[in-house]
Each structure stands twice: as structure tokens, then as C-alpha cells.
Write an enzyme that holds these catalytic residues in place. Structure first.
Site, PDB file in Angstrom:
ATOM      1  N   SER A 105       0.754  -1.208   0.079  1.00  0.00           N
ATOM      2  CA  SER A 105       0.031  -0.210  -0.066  1.00  0.00           C
ATOM      3  C   SER A 105       0.949   1.179   0.029  1.00  0.00           C
ATOM      4  CB  SER A 105      -1.052   0.029   1.119  1.00  0.00           C
ATOM      5  OG  SER A 105      -2.028  -1.014   0.598  1.00  0.00           O
ATOM      6  N   SER A 202      -9.966   1.520   2.960  1.00  0.00           N
ATOM      7  CA  SER A 202     -10.669   0.437   1.819  1.00  0.00           C
ATOM      8  C   SER A 202      -9.704   0.490   0.714  1.00  0.00           C
ATOM      9  CB  SER A 202     -12.208   0.866   1.874  1.00  0.00           C
ATOM     10  OG  SER A 202     -12.676   0.363   0.486  1.00  0.00           O
ATOM     11  N   ASN A 203      -9.328  -0.525   0.046  1.00  0.00           N
ATOM     12  CA  ASN A 203      -8.480  -0.584  -1.126  1.00  0.00           C
ATOM     13  C   ASN A 203      -9.293   0.055  -2.420  1.00  0.00           C
ATOM     14  OD1 ASN A 203      -5.960  -1.628  -0.431  1.00  0.00           O
ATOM     15  ND2 ASN A 203      -7.235  -2.955   0.673  1.00  0.00           N
ATOM     16  N   GLY A 345       3.147  -0.414   3.708  1.00  0.00           N
ATOM     17  CA  GLY A 345       2.357  -1.439   2.979  1.00  0.00           C
ATOM     18  C   GLY A 345       2.475  -3.158   3.473  1.00  0.00           C
TER      19      GLY A 345
END
Length: 390
Positions: A105, A202-203, A345
Site C-alpha cells: 500500500s 478501503s482498497n 504497505g
């Protein structure tokens, strides 16, 4: 009388010569003492354990991570790299210095930079709705793209369900997935809250931002990240994998995933990261991440007005005490005072944490297995704090 004067003169010269010799000997002795002290001090300094290396060693030997890598830019401006453990559990190969890893991320910060560049160019509006760019695409149970803004996507305040919660990632590791298929998965769920009323990671937010970038520019989001960020600041070891590319190119440690059924570590290095896409597909190194976050805070990637927006934050307590989330950028408090800015990430095989400070320090640390308990996860965060506060 003249003889006495000559004898007195010779005696005086002998005394002066003796004093000069004595002074010279004293100076040499003093220099020897100073040199010895300096050498002793240097020896002590060289023998002193490095706290960053100790942190990485503990992550491997105490917490069970296969490998841990770090890159640290200190107050002196020098960058140092560290490693512990092994690159491959099967061969026990040495960990490559500053090896490439999947950065998960942290990709969101790169995507956010591209979006904010487009904001600065007048091509995207932070207050504009998703429907402005993707008309009619985002509809579902309590979900309406006419009421969700670009800012809310960037800051995770949209209320959109996370498509990643519904994926069997180990089962699809070798399969390419289209972004629109991932969006369909997300839209089967119900909105978690009305847009702008809460914060929740939220991706799906960054999936939509990737689609917006492509719609506005007419080009693939990976290409835009490459041209607008990677090439612009000269990141030599960072790339957005092409469709179907399951490798980590170049020197790298293997990444591992714990099998939930057996508890054994599986080599998860080869994986199609298309399911992560604009939310988490990038490959990079810790030192490239140091350069990226330093360049971002230094104003080399987006104008000052957009950087100020990026650093306007809301509380994100689920990420840790005192953590706040901006527009694709996270601030975390330091034990030595102040904060550092980064993202972090997680992706099967790798966890990366770190960022940069306003005064030029930077540190990023990667472990080659996602921590499976809270203490280990906290130890990774603590290692970053140690690197930035030493």
C-alpha cells in the site's frame, strides 16, 4: 671578561636548545596522547552496537521473520543500508543489500501524488464527485458515485466496502484480474457509512482513483506513475509490474506467507499483483522509498498547495496511537518528538513501514513475512522509530 661573556653565551644557547628539545618532546608526547585518545574513541565508536542493526536482528531471531532490510538517511545526510536473516529459506542465500521488495500500500502514496498533480493542473477537482469522471459506474446498496468525492477516496472517508476483504488471495496468486472485476466485487457489498462521516481504510478507494487517472489522462495508471513520479525523481529500482509479470525483478529477498492450515511458511515471491493494482502493486526498495518520501516532503513532486492538502489529516486510530491519515499520506508520532510522513504497505510476502521527516531524515524497513501477532507488528514500527530517532 670577553671569555666569560662567550662562555655565558654558549651556556645560554645550550639551555635554550635544551628547552626547545624539551618542548618538542612534550609536544610529541601530547600529540601522542591526543592521537591515542582519538584512536581509542574511534575504536569504542566502531565497537558500539548499531541500534538499527540490533532491531533487525531481533525481528529475525526473536520474532521469526525470515529476513529484515532497512535503509536509513540520517541527520548527517548519509544513507545506510542494513540486513538480517536470509534471502531464501531453502538455500540460505545472503540477503541482497537494499534488495527489491513488493511495497504493497505504499503504492497508494504514488497514486495519490499523480491525482494531486492532476488537481494542480486543473484536470481533477478534490471536491468533484466520482460521477464527474466515471458517470454511472459506482452504484450499489447505499453506494452512489454522485455523492462520493475525490477527496473522500483519497482520505478513506467514502464508506465504500473493501473488495480485498472478499478475495482468496492465495488461491488467485497466479491469476490476472481486471480492475473493473474488482470493482464489481466491492459493489456487491453494502456501504459501511455515509460518505464523509467516518474514516475506514478501503482498497476500493484507490481502485477508483486508478480508474479516474486513466479516464482523465487516457493512459494506464502504471505508465502515469512511472512518468510522473518514478522517472521524475530518478527512482532506479521502482516499477509498476506489467500485466502477467509475477516476478520481482533484480536482486531481492524471497517473500513468505504462512499457510493458515499448517502454519508453515510458503514462498510467495512469485505472484500476479493485479488484484492490488493502483492500491498496492508497486515493487521498490527501501532506499527508493526514502527518496520518494523525501522528495514529496521537499516539494519536488507536487505544488505547495497540493502538498498542504495531502498533509491535512483525520484521526486513523486503527493504524496506531496518534496516527493520522491525509490524502494518501500517513503521519505517525516519534518518541523523540514530532512526526514522520509515509504510508506503509502489506502484501503477502512483505511488510514495509517508514517515511521521512520535515528536517530530512528518512527510514524504511521491510520484513519478508507479514507479522502474525501484535507484538511483532509493533516491533517493526519500533524499528522505524529507532532508525529516525537515533
Amino acid at each position: 671578561m670577553r671569555e666569560q661573556v662567550r662562555q655565558a653565551s654558549r651556556s645560554s644557547k645550550r639551555h635554550r636548545g635544551a628547552r626547545r628539545r624539551t618542548a618538542s618532546i612534550a609536544a610529541v608526547l601530547a600529540l601522542g596522547v591526543i592521537t591515542s585518545a582519538a584512536l581509542a574513541s574511534s575504536a569504542v565508536s566502531a565497537a558500539a552496537p548499531d541500534k538499527v542493526q540490533q532491531s533487525l536482528d531481533a525481528l529475525v531471531h526473536t520474532d521469526g521473520m525470515p529476513a529484515a532490510l532497512a535503509s536509513v538517511k540520517g541527520r548527517d545526510g548519509r544513507t545506510r543500508t542494513y540486513a538480517a536473516g536470509v534471502a531464501d529459506l531453502a538455500t540460505h542465500a545472503k540477503v541482497p543489500a537494499d534488495g527489491r521488495v513488493r511495497i504493497g500500500s505504499n503504492t497508494k502514496a504514488f497514486t495519490a501524488v499523480v491525482v494531486l498533480q492532476l488537481v494542480g493542473e486543473g484536470k481533477v477537482g478534490l471536491g468533484a464527485t466520482v460521477d464527474t469522471y466515471l458517470p454511472g459506474l459506482v452504484r450499489g446498496d447505499g453506494i452512489d458515485g454522485r455523492h462520493i468525492t475525490v477527496r473522500q477516496l483519497l482520505q478513506h472517508t467514502s464508506g465504500l466496502p473493501d473488495y480485498a476483504d472478499s478475495l482468496d488471495i492465495p488461491g488467485m496468486r497466479h491469476r490476472y484480474v481486471e480492475p473493473r472485476d474488482l470493482l464489481d466485487i466491492a459493489l456487491r457489498g453494502k456501504a459501511h457509512f455515509p460518505p464523509g462521516t467516518r474514516w475506514e481504510y478501503s482498497n476500493t478507494n484507490y481502485l477508483l482513483l486508478g480508474l479516474i487517472v486513466q479516464k482523465v489522462t487516457g493512459r494506464p495508471v502504471g505508465e502515469q506513475i512511472d512518468q510522473r513520479v518514478i522517472e521524475r525523481i530518478g527512482l532506479r529500482d521502482t516499477y509498476f509490474p506489467a500485466p502477467g509479470d509475477m516476478r520481482v525483478r533484480g536482486p531481492h529477498p524471497h517473500g513468505y506467507f504462512k499457510d493458515p492450515a499448517t502454519g508453515a511458511l510458503r514462498d510467495f515471491t512469485r505472484m500476479d499483483p493485479s488484484w492490488a493494482w493502483a492500491a498496492g502493486a508497486l515493487v521498490s526498495t527501501n532506499s527508493d522509498l526514502d527518496r520518494f518520501y523525501s522528495a514529496l516532503l521537499g516539494g519536488r513532486l507536487i505544488p505547495a498547495a497540493q502538498l498542504a492538502q495531502m498533509q491535512t489529516t483525520v484521526p486513523a486510530p486503527l493504524l496506531g496511537r496518534g496516527v493520522r491519515y491525509g490524502l494518501g499520506l500517513v503521519s505517525r508520532p516519534l518518541s523523540c518528538g514530532g512526526v514522520y510522513w509515509g504510508h506503509g504497505g502489506d502484501i503477502p510476502g512483505y511488510r514495509t513501514r517508514g517515511g521521512a521527516t520535515a528536517d530530512g531524515r528518512a527510514a524504511n524497513i521491510t520484513v519478508t513475512d507479514e507479522p502474525h501477532d501484535k507484538p511483532t507488528a509493533e516491533h517493526v514500527e519500533k524499528a522505524v522509530d529507532t532508525a529516525l530517532c537515533r
